[in-house]
Structures are given as C-alpha cells and as structure tokens.
Design a protein around this motif. Structure first.
Motif, PDB file in Angstrom:
ATOM      1  N   VAL A   1     149.816  89.769  25.063  1.00  0.00           N
ATOM      2  CA  VAL A   1     149.427  90.946  24.275  1.00  0.00           C
ATOM      3  C   VAL A   1     148.706  90.496  23.006  1.00  0.00           C
ATOM      4  N   ASN A   2     149.278  89.514  22.328  1.00  0.00           N
ATOM      5  CA  ASN A   2     148.685  89.067  21.066  1.00  0.00           C
ATOM      6  C   ASN A   2     147.335  88.393  21.277  1.00  0.00           C
TER       7      ASN A   2
ATOM      8  N   LEU B   1     137.923  87.485   9.957  1.00  0.00           N
ATOM      9  CA  LEU B   1     137.412  86.774  11.129  1.00  0.00           C
ATOM     10  C   LEU B   1     138.117  85.418  11.281  1.00  0.00           C
ATOM     11  N   ALA B   2     138.241  84.710  10.159  1.00  0.00           N
ATOM     12  CA  ALA B   2     138.885  83.393  10.203  1.00  0.00           C
ATOM     13  C   ALA B   2     140.347  83.529  10.626  1.00  0.00           C
ATOM     14  N   ALA B   3     141.036  84.513  10.057  1.00  0.00           N
ATOM     15  CA  ALA B   3     142.451  84.726  10.408  1.00  0.00           C
ATOM     16  C   ALA B   3     142.590  85.096  11.882  1.00  0.00           C
ATOM     17  N   GLY B   4     141.618  85.863  12.387  1.00  0.00           N
ATOM     18  CA  GLY B   4     141.637  86.246  13.798  1.00  0.00           C
ATOM     19  C   GLY B   4     141.503  85.031  14.706  1.00  0.00           C
ATOM     20  N   VAL B   5     140.581  84.153  14.349  1.00  0.00           N
ATOM     21  CA  VAL B   5     140.370  82.946  15.163  1.00  0.00           C
ATOM     22  C   VAL B   5     141.610  82.052  15.098  1.00  0.00           C
TER      23      VAL B   5
ATOM     24  N   PHE C   1     144.685  82.950  14.489  1.00  0.00           N
ATOM     25  CA  PHE C   1     145.778  83.606  15.230  1.00  0.00           C
ATOM     26  C   PHE C   1     145.573  83.459  16.732  1.00  0.00           C
ATOM     27  N   LEU C   2     144.324  83.587  17.139  1.00  0.00           N
ATOM     28  CA  LEU C   2     143.996  83.442  18.555  1.00  0.00           C
ATOM     29  C   LEU C   2     144.391  82.050  19.050  1.00  0.00           C
ATOM     30  N   LEU C   3     143.970  81.032  18.302  1.00  0.00           N
ATOM     31  CA  LEU C   3     144.266  79.659  18.695  1.00  0.00           C
ATOM     32  C   LEU C   3     145.767  79.392  18.655  1.00  0.00           C
ATOM     33  N   ALA C   4     146.412  79.870  17.606  1.00  0.00           N
ATOM     34  CA  ALA C   4     147.858  79.635  17.476  1.00  0.00           C
ATOM     35  C   ALA C   4     148.629  80.320  18.591  1.00  0.00           C
TER      36      ALA C   4
END
Lengths: 328, 220
Positions: free
Chosen positions: A42-43, A95-99, A101-104
């Motif tokens: 989901v995340n 945008l940076a936080a999204g990337v 979070f995506l990677l994490a």
C-alpha cells in the motif's frame, strides 16, 4: 476575476499528493510487524501515486509561467525567502521525501524481503511458500530497514505538513491582496490537502489489502488474514484523523469566509466548502471509522475534492480587496 | 539610500493624459497597455460644494517594495546605484507573482489600465521605471536648454506635463527637483499625500490643497 487554473491545479495536486504521502508515513509509523507485507505494498503504491500527483502539480506551474525555460531562476533565487521560493522549496522537499519513502518502503518494509524469501531457494527450502520466508526476511528487514522506514515516514509527514501549509501561505504572504491576509488560508489549505490525501490513502489501502486477502501475493494474503483487527485499528486511526482534519477545514473555511469579501460567490462558497467539503468529509470519515468501507472513503474523497477545489478557486472569484479607485 | 520618485501636484493636474502619451511613446507601449494612467476621482460632496481631481497613478516606488520581496526569481530588483525598483526582463519568468504582491495592481492583471501589465509578446511583467534609461544619474532638475543632458534629465512624463504638475528626483536629496517642489508645498501649508495601502510605504507623493478637493485615500 479570472481564475488562475494552473495555480489551482498545482495546489490541489501537489497538496493532495503530499497529503497522501503524509498518511502513508503515518501508517508506516503505526503499522505492526505482521501487517508489513501488505502495508508495504500500500505504501509503495501511495508513494508512487504521491510522486505522480506532486510532479503533475509542478508541471501545471509551467503552464502559469510565460517562460518555462527560465524556471531554474527560481532555484538560483531560492535563498530570497520569497513566498513562492518557500513554496518551491516545499515542493522539492516533498518530492525528495517521496523518493526516500519509496526506497525505504522497498528496502525495509518487509514486502521486498517477503518477495525475496518466497522466490528464492532459501525461502522455499525454509518453509511453506513465501510466508516463512517473509517472516524471516521481514525480521531481517526490521533490523536493517525498519528504522529507515520510520525515519522516512517522519520525513514524509513533515513534508506533507510543509507542502500543505505553504500552498496557502504563499497567498497569505502576498501583501498586495488584502483579502488573502488571513492565517485561515494556509490552515484551510493544509487541512483540505491532508483530507484529500487521507481519503485517497484509505482507498488505496482497501483496494490493495482487499486484493491481497482474496489471494494475490501469498505472503501478503497470509499476513492480511492474520491481522484483521490491527488493520481495522489502523483504518480507524486514519478515519479519526480525517474527521479531525474535516473539522479543522470547516473552522478555517468559516473564518476565511467571514474575513473575505465573498460577494456574489458567497452562496457557492458556503455550500461547497464548509458544508460539502468540510461536513461531507466529516460524515464520511465518521462512517468509515464506525464501519470501515471503501465506499465511505470514496464518498469522502469526492466531498474533499469539491471543497478543496472551490476553496482554492474562491481566492480569485471573491473580491480580492483591490480598491475601486484602481479599477478600470 | 536614494528615494527616487515622482511628486505630482494635483492642484495643477488637468487630466489631459499628456503623461500617459509621453510614457507610451518613450517606452514603446502598444494599445491597451500602460505604465501610468490618470484616474478621475469622482465628484464628492453636495451641490454647490462639489469637488473632484485627477489622480495620475504609476508604480509608487514603495520603500519596502513588496514586489521585490515576493519575486521568486529576483527579476524584480532595485537598481544598486540609485535604488529605483525595476524588472529584469531576462530573468522574469512571467509568473505574475508581483501582481498579487502589489497593492496597486489586480492579482490577475485583468483590470486595465493598471500600474503594471503583462507583456504577452515577451512573456514578462512591465511597469514604470522612472525612465531609468534616461534618468539614472540625473538630479531631477531639468536643464531646459538641453533636455538630453543626462545629469539633469527627467522622465518624459515630467517633461511633457502640460500643466507642470509633475516633478522628479531623489527625496533624500534636498536639491532634487522633487524635493524642492515638496518643500515649497510644505512651506505653503498645502496637503501632501500618499496612496496608502496595507503593508507598503509608497515613495510617490501627491500635493493637493484642501481648497481644491478633499484627498480620498485608496479604498475610500
């Protein structure tokens, strides 16, 4: 007064996308180990959707400026501290936080680990399909990536708050337009953006968890089947948060409506922002809290979208405070 | 820091629009667009005590210049040599943020004429520059024998004012043309006004005697 539609779309898309990222972060912070496999899915989907929405909002800004090729001048002037510079900073941070979070989420959420466990020789040898592998690899993921997910989740929440607030602050801080000089605008923009993102997150959650439960990924299905009570608790926490945000939207919208000279747009504003957008979202959130269902989330999303859109449009359709002496 | 601006004597202004024409001619401004315009301030009072005046409006050269503070690219700036608020057309992206920042403009630019206008052809915002290309080093006291004398140049709107209502110069320089007119008006007890607006301190001054008309501030 002509509505600046590229700006309205930017505030809606980037704000809503940031809100979605914020709720993904909240869910990651609140999640239990057992729900990791499907929650990571989901995340992951939420982070992708959020990035697409925020980037699409940024693209809309290019429609507003007459010389898009000069847009990098904003970056060179970022230290000026102008309201638009700060808003651009929030956009970049989101945008940076999204990337991140995506990677994490991929690395530390357990879902990737579960896939690896299920698909590898080690996972197959270790147990039944991918479940045991997911559990084992999930533990490893918890050690190696759990903290990364938590940090990324906190960053995501902070970025969502920053972005949502700045989309309104950039109006409030414009000294020339007196009808925008109220803190109710950034508060209303923040609350309504988070509302959009929250209901969107609930929809994604229902969609993906539902699929897992009826037999998609084996590890995710097993995890989903084991954790119904915790899933419901998570949905309820999000729903309660959305109810609080809806209440905040109503209060901020009423304060703004009483402050701004709404003129002929008054009826549409009062009906569509505090009533449909605020109270409608509040009812949907309460219903979702009492009996979680995607239909309530969809109802809330539609109500929140109407309210958020009309709220942003009102900034131009209401009297902006320009003196009659300066009218043509 | 220099405070270059216009001082406009409304007792003298007849609303002839010579300043508008001179400005458009000097700056090559086409139909429908303006750096400055003249507003008739409608008759006020009751017959027979009715008064009115004409109010020329252009960039007010605000001392705190919110357009400069709000500009995301730094295109709105102050000339480092004489402090005049200008727009760098190379850097301007045409985002129109300055429209919302300026209390003398409509945030969308839809209201015309306005003190600033969006140049669709170039994709940049434009506004009064006090004809800085002519007056950057001027003391504001026009040399009537040689109007091309850069040390004493005035903007064409000042030079061509048919009623002699306009003066130009640095208000921090007592010898400037604008300062002298302002000092004379003050000595004569005439009203000196600014178009007040929230959050700004306009440098542009208007002289209006009480026996000519009652000053109406912005929004009254």
């Amino acid at each position: 007064m002509a509505v600046q539609w590229p700006i309205v779309l930017f505030k809606l898309l980037a704000g809503g996308g940031a809100g979605l990222l914020g709720f993904a972060g909240l869910a990651a912070l609140l999640s239990h180990e057992a729900s990791r496999p499907w929650l990571a899915r989901v995340n992951f989907a939420a982070a992708i959707t959020s990035l697409v929405l925020v980037a699409a909002g940024g693209a809309c800004v290019l429609l507003q400026v007459a010389k898009p090729a000069q847009i990098m001048a904003v970056v060179r002037n970022i230290s000026s501290g102008s309201p638009i510079s700060l808003e651009f900073l929030a956009f970049a941070v989101t945008l940076a936080a999204g990337v991140i979070f995506l990677l994490a989420s991929r690395v530390g959420g357990g879902e990737t680990a579960g896939e690896a466990g299920g698909g590898s020789a080690v996972g197959v040898a270790a147990g039944e399909t991918g479940v045991a592998g997911a559990a084992a690899a999930g533990e490893a993921g918890e050690v190696g990536g759990g903290m990364a997910v938590k940090i990324a989740a906190v960053l995501a929440i902070a970025a969502a708050l920053f972005m949502g607030f700045m989309t309104g602050y950039s109006h409030m801080a414009m000294p020339g337009t007196t009808a925008w000089h109220t803190p109710a605008i950034p508060v209303a923009f923040l609350a309504s953006a988070l509302l959009l993102g929250g209901f969107l997150y609930l929809l994604l959650l229902g969609l993906i968890r539902g699929r897992a439960a009826v037999g998609g990924d084996a590890a995710a299905a097993a995890a989903a089947a084991r954790t119904p009570s915790r899933d419901i608790a998570l949905v309820k926490i999000i729903a309660i948060s959305l109810a609080a945000l809806a209440a905040l939207t109503i209060i901020a919208a009423v304060v703004y409506g009483l402050f701004a000279p709404l003129g002929d747009f008054a009826i549409a504003f009062w009906l569509l922002v505090p009533v449909i957008g605020g109270a409608g979202s509040l009812v949907a959130a309460i219903l979702d809290w009492r009996r979680p269902a995607s239909s309530w989330a969809m109802l809330g999303l539609v109500a929140a979208l109407i309210g958020a859109c009309v709220l942003r449009v009102t900034l131009w359709l209401a009297n902006t405070g320009i003196s009659p002496l300066l009218r043509g | 820091m220099a405070k270059r601006t216009l001082v406009i004597d409304l007792d003298r202004c007849s609303g002839c629009d010579s300043c508008v024409v001179a400005c458009k001619f000097e700056n090559g401004i086409g139909l429908g667009n303006y750096y400055n315009h003249v507003k008739p301030i409608n008759p006020a009072g009751k017959h027979p005590d009715i008064n009115m005046y004409w109010l020329p409006i252009q960039c007010q050269q605000c001392e705190n210049s919110p357009c400069v503070a709000a500009c995301p690219t730094g295109a709105s700036y102050r000339d480092p040599d004489n402090n005049v608020v200008l727009i760098d057309k190379e850097t301007c992206t045409g985002c129109k943020t300055c429209l919302a920042a300026c209390p003398y403009s409509d945030p969308t630019g839809a209201v015309r004429p306005s003190v600033r206008w969006f140049n669709e052809e170039l994709g940049v915002m434009e506004k009064c520059t006090l004809c800085n290309h002519l007056t950057a080093t001027s003391d504001g006291v026009e040399n009537t024998e040689d109007t091309t004398d850069a040390a004493h140049a005035v903007p064409p709107c000042v030079h061509n004012c048919s009623c002699g209502a306009r003066s130009f110069g640095d208000l921090d320089d007592p010898a400037s043309g604008a300062s002298k007119v302002l000092a004379a008006a003050e000595a004569a007890g005439r009203g000196i006004h600014t178009i007040e607006a929230e959050g700004v301190t306009p440098a542009c001054k208007y002289i209006l005697s009480a026996e000519i008309a009652d000053w109406r501030g912005l929004g009254e």
